[in-house]
Enzyme design. Structure first.
Site, short mmCIF file in Angstrom:
data_model
loop_
_atom_site.label_atom_id
_atom_site.label_comp_id
_atom_site.label_asym_id
_atom_site.label_seq_id
_atom_site.Cartn_x
_atom_site.Cartn_y
_atom_site.Cartn_z
N THR A 154 42.31 45.83 35.95
CA THR A 154 43.76 45.64 36.03
C THR A 154 44.10 45.14 37.43
O THR A 154 43.41 45.49 38.40
CB THR A 154 44.51 46.94 35.69
OG1 THR A 154 45.88 46.65 35.43
CG2 THR A 154 44.42 47.96 36.80
N LEU A 195 40.00 48.27 39.71
CA LEU A 195 41.37 47.86 40.03
C LEU A 195 41.38 46.79 41.11
O LEU A 195 40.48 46.73 41.96
CB LEU A 195 42.19 49.06 40.52
CG LEU A 195 42.55 50.17 39.53
CD1 LEU A 195 41.35 51.03 39.16
CD2 LEU A 195 43.64 51.06 40.11
N CYS A 196 42.42 45.94 41.07
CA CYS A 196 42.71 45.02 42.16
C CYS A 196 41.58 44.02 42.38
O CYS A 196 41.24 43.26 41.49
CB CYS A 196 43.02 45.85 43.41
SG CYS A 196 43.77 44.94 44.76
N ILE A 197 40.95 44.03 43.55
CA ILE A 197 39.88 43.07 43.88
C ILE A 197 38.51 43.55 43.42
O ILE A 197 37.55 42.77 43.38
CB ILE A 197 39.87 42.79 45.40
CG1 ILE A 197 39.00 41.58 45.78
CG2 ILE A 197 39.43 44.04 46.18
CD1 ILE A 197 39.48 40.26 45.21
N PRO A 237 37.07 44.02 40.60
CA PRO A 237 36.33 43.30 39.55
C PRO A 237 35.31 42.28 40.08
O PRO A 237 34.38 41.93 39.37
CB PRO A 237 37.44 42.61 38.75
CG PRO A 237 38.59 43.56 38.87
CD PRO A 237 38.52 44.05 40.29
#
Length: 219
Positions: free
Chosen positions: A191, A137-139, A141
């Site tokens: 996401t 999630l968020c950063i 990745p």
């Protein structure tokens, strides 16, 4: 009755600016239970790279431990990441927060040249080797981009971070609230959550959608 799926969830502290994003963490754990699965929570036993005053955004001159801080979110029910064994879980999840870019990796300081915490990389690689899915999630990745290189990922629509992902070899897909991008070959779902301006309901939607996407890949 079939045995419940079990998720391992990795946190990076407590608080958006120097640890795990609390709303993303809680909505992820809630989504896992709502999906009929179970979870266990982990964090690396290490000193935080920074401690940030969450009122004014200024760095504080004190030391805090990532595992101890992350324990605040889950009422102390947490384990050191050094003890993670992919054989015991069906999936691996990473809620966001700047702690992922400061403690789990050095992305906040080094960009595409960042390093990944050895225990984090070990957990990710073991999960992948076991052909089990990963949700980011968020950063978070950026961690997947650094480890795998060629991966299909999203962090929303932030061009500078998307460029950094691509510099690490990943392919970025622009997304908005609640959307999930799945790399079917690597079994990675991503996401954006708070990489976009968001309400708590939109974060909950994103968490639920990514947990469901990961659940589908566990079967």
């Amino acid at each position: 009755m079939s045995e419940k799926k079990k998720f391992a969830v990795v946190l990076s502290g407590c608080g958006v600016y120097d640890g795990a994003e609390i709303t993303e963490t809680v909505t992820t754990l809630l989504a896992i239970e709502k999906a009929g699965a179970e979870y266990e929570v982990f964090a690396p036993d290490m000193e935080q790279r920074q401690v940030i005053n969450h009122i004014n955004g200024e760095e504080m001159q004190e030391a805090r431990n990532v595992l101890v801080e992350a324990a605040r979110i889950v009422r102390g029910d947490i384990k050191p990441l050094s003890g993670f064994n992919a054989e015991n879980y069906d999936a691996l999840m990473f809620p966001g927060g700047f702690g992922a870019a400061k403690n789990l990796s050095s992305f906040a300081f080094d960009g595409p040249e960042c390093s990944i915490h050895p225990e984090v990389e070990k957990a990710v690689r073991e999960t992948h080797k076991a052909d089990k899915p990963i949700g980011a999630l968020c950063i978070t990745p950026v961690i997947m981009a650094k480890i795998f290189g060629e991966a299909k990922l999203t962090i929303g629509s932030d061009q500078s971070v998307a460029d950094a992902l691509q510099a690490m070899g990943a392919s970025h897909v622009n997304t908005t609230h609640g959307e999930v991008v799945t790399d079917k070959n690597l079994k990675i779902a991503t996401t954006p959550c708070y990489m976009l301006d968001a309400k708590i309901t939109q974060i909950a939607e994103g968490a639920e959608n990514i947990v469901n996407a990961v659940m589908k890949m566990t079967s």
